[in-house]
Design a protein around this motif. Structure first.
Motif, short mmCIF file in Angstrom:
data_model
loop_
_atom_site.label_atom_id
_atom_site.label_comp_id
_atom_site.label_asym_id
_atom_site.label_seq_id
_atom_site.Cartn_x
_atom_site.Cartn_y
_atom_site.Cartn_z
N PRO A 169 -95.46 0.39 -32.87
CA PRO A 169 -96.41 1.48 -33.12
C PRO A 169 -97.22 1.83 -31.87
N CYS A 170 -97.55 3.10 -31.76
CA CYS A 170 -98.43 3.56 -30.68
C CYS A 170 -99.88 3.44 -31.17
N PRO A 171 -100.85 3.70 -30.32
CA PRO A 171 -102.25 3.62 -30.76
C PRO A 171 -102.58 4.52 -31.96
N LEU A 172 -102.01 5.73 -32.01
CA LEU A 172 -102.27 6.61 -33.15
C LEU A 172 -101.63 6.09 -34.43
N CYS A 173 -100.47 5.46 -34.30
CA CYS A 173 -99.82 4.85 -35.47
C CYS A 173 -100.74 3.77 -36.06
N LEU A 174 -101.27 2.94 -35.18
CA LEU A 174 -102.16 1.87 -35.65
C LEU A 174 -103.43 2.44 -36.26
N MET A 175 -103.95 3.52 -35.68
CA MET A 175 -105.16 4.13 -36.20
C MET A 175 -104.94 4.68 -37.61
N GLN A 176 -103.73 5.18 -37.87
CA GLN A 176 -103.42 5.74 -39.18
C GLN A 176 -103.40 4.68 -40.28
N ARG A 177 -103.30 3.43 -39.91
CA ARG A 177 -103.31 2.36 -40.92
C ARG A 177 -104.73 2.06 -41.40
N ASN A 178 -105.73 2.36 -40.60
CA ASN A 178 -107.10 1.99 -40.95
C ASN A 178 -107.58 2.55 -42.29
N PRO A 179 -107.32 3.82 -42.62
CA PRO A 179 -107.74 4.28 -43.95
C PRO A 179 -107.12 3.47 -45.09
N TYR A 180 -105.90 3.01 -44.91
CA TYR A 180 -105.25 2.19 -45.93
C TYR A 180 -105.97 0.85 -46.07
N TYR A 181 -106.35 0.28 -44.92
CA TYR A 181 -107.07 -1.00 -44.94
C TYR A 181 -108.44 -0.85 -45.59
N VAL A 182 -109.06 0.31 -45.44
CA VAL A 182 -110.34 0.58 -46.10
C VAL A 182 -110.12 0.80 -47.60
N ALA A 183 -109.07 1.53 -47.94
CA ALA A 183 -108.85 1.94 -49.33
C ALA A 183 -108.39 0.80 -50.24
N MET A 184 -107.59 -0.11 -49.72
CA MET A 184 -107.01 -1.13 -50.61
C MET A 184 -108.06 -2.02 -51.27
#
Length: 173
Positions: A40-55
């Motif tokens: 993953p690139c930096p933007l790919c990793l950033m896109q995971r953050n909302p999921y980590y917040v939401a779960m």
């Protein structure tokens, strides 16, 4: 009452569906990363953050006891989840735009920063073992969409389910 309306009548079921969809999406990203070797690139990793917040939010809502007094709180929580996934869709759309060359990405998406002049030899030595992951190149596409594009669609779908569940809970509560 149709099946969708019946499903949305339970904030706990909606929260559980959001949790399962988010976990499956993150699980899929991890399979692409660790199983298929797509770094993953930096933007790919950033896109995971909302999921980590939401779960954890979705898990908490799914575990709330089914009491009428908690109906409003469940609705507000689902509304919060809808907003989190709209942010996720926005991040995915931004990344997809970077991949298509519609706009520039952040400066850290091109690789590592420059080295000081006295350390250029060390820097060049370290680059031999480093594979730079650029945000501008989609590592994989399916039906014309990159993983960032698929994230937009998945996030919008999850946001819609959460918003409909929130509306159902708030109009009853």
């Amino acid at each position: 009452m149709n099946a969708l309306a019946e499903f949305l009548a339970s904030p706990r079921r909606v929260a559980l569906a959001v949790l399962l969809a988010a976990a499956a999406t993150i699980g899929g990203a991890l399979v692409f990363e660790h199983g298929l070797g797509l770094r993953p690139c930096p933007l790919c990793l950033m896109q995971r953050n909302p999921y980590y917040v939401a779960m954890p939010i979705a898990l908490g809502l799914a575990l709330l006891p089914p009491r009428p007094a908690l109906e409003r709180a469940s609705g507000v929580g689902l509304l919060l989840l809808a907003v989190v996934f709209l942010v996720s869709a926005g991040l995915g759309a931004y990344h997809a735009g970077v991949e298509w060359g519609w706009w520039l990405g952040p400066s850290d998406c091109a690789g590592t920063g420059g080295a000081s002049p006295e350390a250029v030899g060390d820097f060049l030595q370290s680059l031999q073992g480093v594979r730079v992951v650029s945000c501008t190149e989609a590592a994989w596409r399916f039906l014309g969409l990159s993983l960032a594009g698929w994230n937009v669609l998945i996030s919008l779908a999850i946001a819609a389910v959460a918003a409909r569940g929130a509306k159902a809970a708030l109009t009853r509560g």
